[in-house]
Scaffold this motif. Structure first.
Motif, PDB file in Angstrom:
ATOM      1  N   ALA A  23      -1.913  24.881  58.303  1.00 22.31           N
ATOM      2  CA  ALA A  23      -1.402  23.786  59.125  1.00 22.31           C
ATOM      3  C   ALA A  23      -2.126  22.485  58.801  1.00 22.31           C
ATOM      4  CB  ALA A  23      -1.538  24.121  60.606  1.00 22.31           C
ATOM      5  N   GLU A  24      -3.419  22.568  58.566  1.00 20.74           N
ATOM      6  CA  GLU A  24      -4.200  21.377  58.205  1.00 20.74           C
ATOM      7  C   GLU A  24      -3.740  20.783  56.875  1.00 20.74           C
ATOM      8  OE1 GLU A  24      -8.282  22.622  58.375  1.00 20.74           O
ATOM      9  OE2 GLU A  24      -8.204  22.916  60.544  1.00 20.74           O
ATOM     10  N   ALA A  25      -3.165  21.645  56.015  1.00 21.22           N
ATOM     11  CA  ALA A  25      -2.641  21.191  54.729  1.00 21.22           C
ATOM     12  C   ALA A  25      -1.147  20.867  54.827  1.00 21.22           C
ATOM     13  CB  ALA A  25      -2.880  22.255  53.660  1.00 21.22           C
ATOM     14  N   GLY A  26      -0.586  20.943  56.049  1.00 24.30           N
ATOM     15  CA  GLY A  26       0.830  20.639  56.244  1.00 24.30           C
ATOM     16  C   GLY A  26       1.755  21.745  55.777  1.00 24.30           C
ATOM     17  N   ILE A  27       1.258  22.974  55.764  1.00 28.61           N
ATOM     18  CA  ILE A  27       2.028  24.115  55.273  1.00 28.61           C
ATOM     19  C   ILE A  27       2.272  25.086  56.419  1.00 28.61           C
ATOM     20  CG2 ILE A  27       1.999  26.082  53.686  1.00 28.61           C
ATOM     21  CD1 ILE A  27       0.039  24.343  51.965  1.00 28.61           C
ATOM     22  N   VAL A  28       3.530  25.525  56.556  1.00 30.00           N
ATOM     23  CA  VAL A  28       3.885  26.497  57.587  1.00 30.00           C
ATOM     24  C   VAL A  28       4.524  27.702  56.909  1.00 30.00           C
ATOM     25  CG1 VAL A  28       5.327  26.949  59.597  1.00 30.00           C
ATOM     26  CG2 VAL A  28       4.239  24.717  59.330  1.00 30.00           C
ATOM     27  N   LEU A  29       3.965  28.877  57.157  1.00 31.13           N
ATOM     28  CA  LEU A  29       4.566  30.130  56.691  1.00 31.13           C
ATOM     29  C   LEU A  29       5.107  30.844  57.930  1.00 31.13           C
ATOM     30  CD1 LEU A  29       1.887  31.458  54.152  1.00 31.13           C
ATOM     31  CD2 LEU A  29       3.874  30.008  53.713  1.00 31.13           C
ATOM     32  N   PRO A  30       6.418  30.731  58.197  1.00 31.93           N
ATOM     33  CA  PRO A  30       6.980  31.274  59.428  1.00 31.93           C
ATOM     34  C   PRO A  30       6.778  32.781  59.594  1.00 31.93           C
ATOM     35  CG  PRO A  30       8.593  29.903  58.309  1.00 31.93           C
ATOM     36  CD  PRO A  30       7.421  30.056  57.393  1.00 31.93           C
ATOM     37  N   SER A  31       6.691  33.512  58.497  1.00 30.10           N
ATOM     38  CA  SER A  31       6.570  34.973  58.568  1.00 30.10           C
ATOM     39  C   SER A  31       5.128  35.460  58.578  1.00 30.10           C
ATOM     40  CB  SER A  31       7.305  35.607  57.385  1.00 30.10           C
ATOM     41  OG  SER A  31       8.662  35.236  57.395  1.00 30.10           O
ATOM     42  N   GLU A  45       0.685  40.039  56.481  1.00 33.42           N
ATOM     43  CA  GLU A  45       2.015  39.817  55.922  1.00 33.42           C
ATOM     44  C   GLU A  45       2.252  38.319  55.817  1.00 33.42           C
ATOM     45  OE1 GLU A  45       5.399  40.177  54.216  1.00 33.42           O
ATOM     46  OE2 GLU A  45       4.446  42.044  54.859  1.00 33.42           O
ATOM     47  N   MET A  46       2.489  37.839  54.600  1.00 32.14           N
ATOM     48  CA  MET A  46       2.743  36.413  54.415  1.00 32.14           C
ATOM     49  C   MET A  46       4.233  36.128  54.352  1.00 32.14           C
ATOM     50  SD  MET A  46      -0.454  35.511  51.954  1.00 32.14           S
ATOM     51  CE  MET A  46      -0.200  33.752  51.969  1.00 32.14           C
ATOM     52  N   GLY A  47       5.037  37.130  54.082  1.00 32.98           N
ATOM     53  CA  GLY A  47       6.489  37.012  54.139  1.00 32.98           C
ATOM     54  C   GLY A  47       7.079  36.012  53.173  1.00 32.98           C
ATOM     55  N   ARG A  48       8.288  35.625  53.506  1.00 31.94           N
ATOM     56  CA  ARG A  48       9.017  34.672  52.670  1.00 31.94           C
ATOM     57  C   ARG A  48       8.664  33.248  53.047  1.00 31.94           C
ATOM     58  NH1 ARG A  48      15.029  37.281  52.345  1.00 31.94           N
ATOM     59  NH2 ARG A  48      14.325  39.264  51.498  1.00 31.94           N
ATOM     60  N   VAL A  49       8.818  32.376  52.062  1.00 32.75           N
ATOM     61  CA  VAL A  49       8.508  30.972  52.274  1.00 32.75           C
ATOM     62  C   VAL A  49       9.459  30.141  51.407  1.00 32.75           C
ATOM     63  CG1 VAL A  49       6.708  30.975  50.500  1.00 32.75           C
ATOM     64  CG2 VAL A  49       6.636  29.282  52.303  1.00 32.75           C
ATOM     65  N   ARG A  50       9.819  28.974  51.910  1.00 31.07           N
ATOM     66  CA  ARG A  50      10.667  28.075  51.124  1.00 31.07           C
ATOM     67  C   ARG A  50       9.919  27.638  49.869  1.00 31.07           C
ATOM     68  NH1 ARG A  50      11.022  24.525  55.858  1.00 31.07           N
ATOM     69  NH2 ARG A  50      10.138  23.034  54.391  1.00 31.07           N
ATOM     70  N   ALA A  51      10.667  27.323  48.831  1.00 34.98           N
ATOM     71  CA  ALA A  51      10.074  26.930  47.557  1.00 34.98           C
ATOM     72  C   ALA A  51       9.188  25.691  47.696  1.00 34.98           C
ATOM     73  CB  ALA A  51      11.158  26.689  46.510  1.00 34.98           C
ATOM     74  N   ASP A  52       9.592  24.724  48.534  1.00 33.61           N
ATOM     75  CA  ASP A  52       8.773  23.515  48.682  1.00 33.61           C
ATOM     76  C   ASP A  52       7.437  23.836  49.338  1.00 33.61           C
ATOM     77  OD1 ASP A  52      10.301  23.943  51.113  1.00 33.61           O
ATOM     78  OD2 ASP A  52       9.757  21.914  51.751  1.00 33.61           O
ATOM     79  N   MET A  53       7.410  24.809  50.262  1.00 33.32           N
ATOM     80  CA  MET A  53       6.148  25.212  50.885  1.00 33.32           C
ATOM     81  C   MET A  53       5.281  25.972  49.888  1.00 33.32           C
ATOM     82  SD  MET A  53       5.699  24.154  53.992  1.00 33.32           S
ATOM     83  CE  MET A  53       6.402  22.587  53.510  1.00 33.32           C
ATOM     84  N   ALA A  54       5.901  26.767  49.025  1.00 41.24           N
ATOM     85  CA  ALA A  54       5.146  27.479  47.988  1.00 41.24           C
ATOM     86  C   ALA A  54       4.468  26.481  47.052  1.00 41.24           C
ATOM     87  CB  ALA A  54       6.064  28.417  47.203  1.00 41.24           C
ATOM     88  N   GLU A  55       5.177  25.410  46.705  1.00 39.55           N
ATOM     89  CA  GLU A  55       4.592  24.370  45.852  1.00 39.55           C
ATOM     90  C   GLU A  55       3.433  23.673  46.557  1.00 39.55           C
ATOM     91  OE1 GLU A  55       4.850  23.129  42.688  1.00 39.55           O
ATOM     92  OE2 GLU A  55       5.901  25.010  42.359  1.00 39.55           O
ATOM     93  N   ARG A  56       3.599  23.369  47.841  1.00 34.80           N
ATOM     94  CA  ARG A  56       2.515  22.719  48.602  1.00 34.80           C
ATOM     95  C   ARG A  56       1.305  23.641  48.685  1.00 34.80           C
ATOM     96  NH1 ARG A  56       4.472  19.338  53.718  1.00 34.80           N
ATOM     97  NH2 ARG A  56       2.321  18.690  53.511  1.00 34.80           N
ATOM     98  N   LEU A  57       1.545  24.930  48.884  1.00 34.79           N
ATOM     99  CA  LEU A  57       0.453  25.897  48.937  1.00 34.79           C
ATOM    100  C   LEU A  57      -0.267  25.945  47.589  1.00 34.79           C
ATOM    101  CD1 LEU A  57      -1.153  28.073  50.379  1.00 34.79           C
ATOM    102  CD2 LEU A  57       0.676  29.686  49.844  1.00 34.79           C
TER     103      LEU A  57
END
Length: 67
Positions: A23-31, A45-57
Motif C-alpha cells: 500500500a505504501e508503494a501504491g500497490i493493491v493485491l486484492p487476492s 496466497e498472492m492470487g491474481r493481479v492486474r498487469a499494471d500492478m505487476a509492473e508497479r510491484l
C-alpha cells in the motif's frame, strides 16, 4: 545471494505486513491472504493481479522499496 533458510512466521502477520508495504508503494493485491488449504505450511496466497500492478510491484522490488 538468496537464502534458503525458512523462518517460522505467522502467515496472518506476514499478510498484513506485506499488505501495508505494498500500500505504501501504491500497490493493491486484492487476492492477498492466508492460504488455508495448507495450514501447516504457513503459505501466503498472492492470487491474481492486474498487469499494471505487476509492473508497479516489479519496479518497487527493483528500487528496493526506495522512492
Amino acid at each position: 545471494m538468496a537464502t534458503t533458510e525458512q523462518r517460522d512466521v505467522d502467515p496472518h502477520t506476514a499478510v498484513e505486513s506485506l499488505r501495508q508495504a505494498l500500500a505504501e508503494a501504491g500497490i493493491v493485491l486484492p487476492s492477498l491472504g492466508v492460504d488455508f488449504g495448507h495450514p501447516g505450511l504457513n503459505l501466503v496466497e498472492m492470487g491474481r493481479v492486474r498487469a499494471d500492478m505487476a509492473e508497479r510491484l516489479a519496479e518497487a522490488v527493483r528500487r528496493g522499496g526506495r522512492e
